[in-house]
Design a protein around this motif. Structure first.
Motif, PDB file in Angstrom:
ATOM      1  N   SER A  40       0.831  -1.207   0.000  1.00  0.00           N
ATOM      2  CA  SER A  40       0.000   0.000   0.000  1.00  0.00           C
ATOM      3  C   SER A  40       0.865   1.257   0.000  1.00  0.00           C
ATOM      4  CB  SER A  40      -0.941   0.006   1.202  1.00  0.00           C
ATOM      5  OG  SER A  40      -0.220   0.142   2.414  1.00  0.00           O
ATOM      6  N   GLY A  41       1.983   1.203   0.727  1.00  0.00           N
ATOM      7  CA  GLY A  41       2.900   2.341   0.735  1.00  0.00           C
ATOM      8  C   GLY A  41       3.539   2.559  -0.616  1.00  0.00           C
ATOM      9  N   MET A  42       3.898   1.465  -1.295  1.00  0.00           N
ATOM     10  CA  MET A  42       4.480   1.579  -2.635  1.00  0.00           C
ATOM     11  C   MET A  42       3.452   2.126  -3.626  1.00  0.00           C
ATOM     12  SD  MET A  42       6.565  -2.024  -2.584  1.00  0.00           S
ATOM     13  CE  MET A  42       7.292  -1.871  -4.219  1.00  0.00           C
ATOM     14  N   ALA A  43       2.207   1.665  -3.505  1.00  0.00           N
ATOM     15  CA  ALA A  43       1.155   2.150  -4.398  1.00  0.00           C
ATOM     16  C   ALA A  43       0.887   3.633  -4.173  1.00  0.00           C
ATOM     17  CB  ALA A  43      -0.123   1.342  -4.178  1.00  0.00           C
ATOM     18  N   TYR A  44       0.872   4.042  -2.907  1.00  0.00           N
ATOM     19  CA  TYR A  44       0.645   5.453  -2.597  1.00  0.00           C
ATOM     20  C   TYR A  44       1.784   6.311  -3.158  1.00  0.00           C
ATOM     21  CZ  TYR A  44      -0.554   9.674  -0.006  1.00  0.00           C
ATOM     22  OH  TYR A  44      -0.896  10.957   0.331  1.00  0.00           O
ATOM     23  N   GLY A  45       3.026   5.789  -3.033  1.00  0.00           N
ATOM     24  CA  GLY A  45       4.163   6.516  -3.579  1.00  0.00           C
ATOM     25  C   GLY A  45       4.083   6.657  -5.091  1.00  0.00           C
ATOM     26  N   LYS A  46       3.596   5.631  -5.753  1.00  0.00           N
ATOM     27  CA  LYS A  46       3.463   5.689  -7.215  1.00  0.00           C
ATOM     28  C   LYS A  46       2.406   6.718  -7.631  1.00  0.00           C
ATOM     29  CE  LYS A  46       2.258   2.822 -11.242  1.00  0.00           C
ATOM     30  NZ  LYS A  46       3.359   3.335 -12.075  1.00  0.00           N
ATOM     31  N   ILE A  47       1.294   6.711  -6.921  1.00  0.00           N
ATOM     32  CA  ILE A  47       0.214   7.636  -7.256  1.00  0.00           C
ATOM     33  C   ILE A  47       0.627   9.086  -7.039  1.00  0.00           C
ATOM     34  CG2 ILE A  47      -2.096   8.404  -6.547  1.00  0.00           C
ATOM     35  CD1 ILE A  47      -2.701   5.456  -5.884  1.00  0.00           C
ATOM     36  N   THR A  48       1.385   9.328  -5.966  1.00  0.00           N
ATOM     37  CA  THR A  48       1.768  10.702  -5.617  1.00  0.00           C
ATOM     38  C   THR A  48       3.131  11.099  -6.174  1.00  0.00           C
ATOM     39  OG1 THR A  48       2.735   9.946  -3.521  1.00  0.00           O
ATOM     40  CG2 THR A  48       0.413  10.610  -3.507  1.00  0.00           C
ATOM     41  N   GLY A  49       3.752  10.216  -6.952  1.00  0.00           N
ATOM     42  CA  GLY A  49       5.071  10.531  -7.495  1.00  0.00           C
ATOM     43  C   GLY A  49       6.150  10.609  -6.446  1.00  0.00           C
ATOM     44  N   PRO A  55      -0.448  13.865   5.620  1.00  0.00           N
ATOM     45  CA  PRO A  55      -1.381  13.225   6.550  1.00  0.00           C
ATOM     46  C   PRO A  55      -2.175  12.095   5.893  1.00  0.00           C
ATOM     47  CG  PRO A  55      -1.446  15.606   6.814  1.00  0.00           C
ATOM     48  CD  PRO A  55      -0.588  15.328   5.621  1.00  0.00           C
ATOM     49  N   ALA A  56      -2.554  12.290   4.634  1.00  0.00           N
ATOM     50  CA  ALA A  56      -3.296  11.243   3.927  1.00  0.00           C
ATOM     51  C   ALA A  56      -2.469   9.969   3.818  1.00  0.00           C
ATOM     52  CB  ALA A  56      -3.698  11.732   2.535  1.00  0.00           C
ATOM     53  N   GLY A  57      -1.183  10.107   3.540  1.00  0.00           N
ATOM     54  CA  GLY A  57      -0.313   8.941   3.447  1.00  0.00           C
ATOM     55  C   GLY A  57      -0.215   8.193   4.768  1.00  0.00           C
ATOM     56  N   LEU A  58      -0.181   8.946   5.870  1.00  0.00           N
ATOM     57  CA  LEU A  58      -0.117   8.326   7.193  1.00  0.00           C
ATOM     58  C   LEU A  58      -1.403   7.548   7.480  1.00  0.00           C
ATOM     59  CD1 LEU A  58       1.523   8.014   9.809  1.00  0.00           C
ATOM     60  CD2 LEU A  58       0.420  10.087  10.643  1.00  0.00           C
ATOM     61  N   ILE A  59      -2.517   8.123   7.114  1.00  0.00           N
ATOM     62  CA  ILE A  59      -3.804   7.446   7.337  1.00  0.00           C
ATOM     63  C   ILE A  59      -3.900   6.186   6.482  1.00  0.00           C
ATOM     64  CG2 ILE A  59      -6.305   7.659   7.033  1.00  0.00           C
ATOM     65  CD1 ILE A  59      -5.962  10.651   7.736  1.00  0.00           C
ATOM     66  N   VAL A  60      -3.433   6.273   5.235  1.00  0.00           N
ATOM     67  CA  VAL A  60      -3.418   5.098   4.365  1.00  0.00           C
ATOM     68  C   VAL A  60      -2.585   3.985   4.984  1.00  0.00           C
ATOM     69  CG1 VAL A  60      -2.546   4.199   2.172  1.00  0.00           C
ATOM     70  CG2 VAL A  60      -3.889   6.308   2.210  1.00  0.00           C
ATOM     71  N   ALA A  61      -1.419   4.337   5.502  1.00  0.00           N
ATOM     72  CA  ALA A  61      -0.543   3.331   6.123  1.00  0.00           C
ATOM     73  C   ALA A  61      -1.209   2.703   7.336  1.00  0.00           C
ATOM     74  CB  ALA A  61       0.786   3.979   6.513  1.00  0.00           C
TER      75      ALA A  61
END
Length: 250
Positions: A40-49, A55-61
């Motif tokens: 999920s962290g890798m996917a979030y990084g891909k989406i956000t470049g 804060p959104a990334g922290l909540i996703v994690a």
């Protein structure tokens, strides 16, 4: 005293059919957990470049790890106990709930599960690098204490909901409670240490990305926190009788 219950165990406890089935369950549960959480962290990084932490990334994690751990503990509970974490296994050992030999087998399986999960993630994402844990804005000693406190909360929850023989119907919600405390702790510590609470979760990404910065923190902190939680809960709440709350309303 909790340490009176510590046992080495017999060789067959690490080599018998039941032990190997339990180890396989730990391997699969840890693979499921790390694949979803790290992925999920890798996917979030891909989406956000790979942008700055938000804060959104922290909540996703927090959500992804809470959901994945709930499932990972649930699917392994009836086979191995659903430890999914060397710190939980160590805490169980301190309280005399698993022998040393069986515990070592579990930890090996957990480390292998995390490593395979990260290798699979690297392959299926076309070579994206798994993100190793790193400190942000604090010293290694701050991080060490941080991981102790976070893991204390996790293992204390494990003891209260899954290990305590007086748990009653509360045991039904143990996987959910364990997932919730991990998610909550990530919201607290994610911005500072990554809130590992789990040496296997730190080991897999570090090995695959070959990034070992402050790796000792992610072993020493969780193991100390787990040992303290096991000692405190076993000493004050399992060895001493206490009145069980009514369970008919659960």
């Amino acid at each position: 005293m909790p340490f009176n219950k510590v046992a080495i165990g017999r060789p067959e406890e690490a080599s018998g059919p039941d032990a190997l089935k339990a180890a396989l369950a730990e391997f699969i549960s840890t693979l499921i957990f790390v694949f979803a959480g790290e992925g999920s962290g890798m996917a979030y990084g891909k989406i956000t470049g790979d942008g700055a932490a938000t804060p959104a990334g922290l909540i996703v994690a927090a959500l992804s790890h809470a959901f994945a751990l709930f499932v990972a503990v649930s699917v392994g509970a009836n086979i191995s106990g659903g430890h999914v974490n060397p710190a939980v296994t160590f805490g169980a050992f301190i309280g005399g709930n698993i022998t040393l030999l069986r515990g070592i087998l579990y930890i090996i399986a957990q480390l292998l599960g995390s490593t395979v999960a990260c290798l699979l993630l690297k392959f299926v994402t076309g070579g994206l690098t798994t993100t190793g844990f790193a400190l942000s804005g604090i010293s290694v000693w701050n991080a060490f204490v941080f991981e102790i406190v976070l893991t204390f909360g996790l293992v204390y929850t494990v003891y209260a909901t899954a290990v305590d023989p007086k748990k009653g119907n509360i045991g039904i919600v143990a996987p959910l409670a364990i997932g919730f405390i991990v998610g909550a702790n990530i919201l607290v510590g994610g911005a500072f240490t990554g809130a590992s609470m789990n040496p296997a979760v730190s080991f897999g990404p570090a090995l695959v990305s070959w990034s070992w910065e402050s790796q000792w923190v992610y072993w020493a902190g969780p193991l100390v926190g787990a040992g303290l939680a096991a000692f405190v809960y076993d000493l004050f709440f399992i060895n001493h009788s206490h009145e069980q709350l009514p369970t008919t309303d659960y």
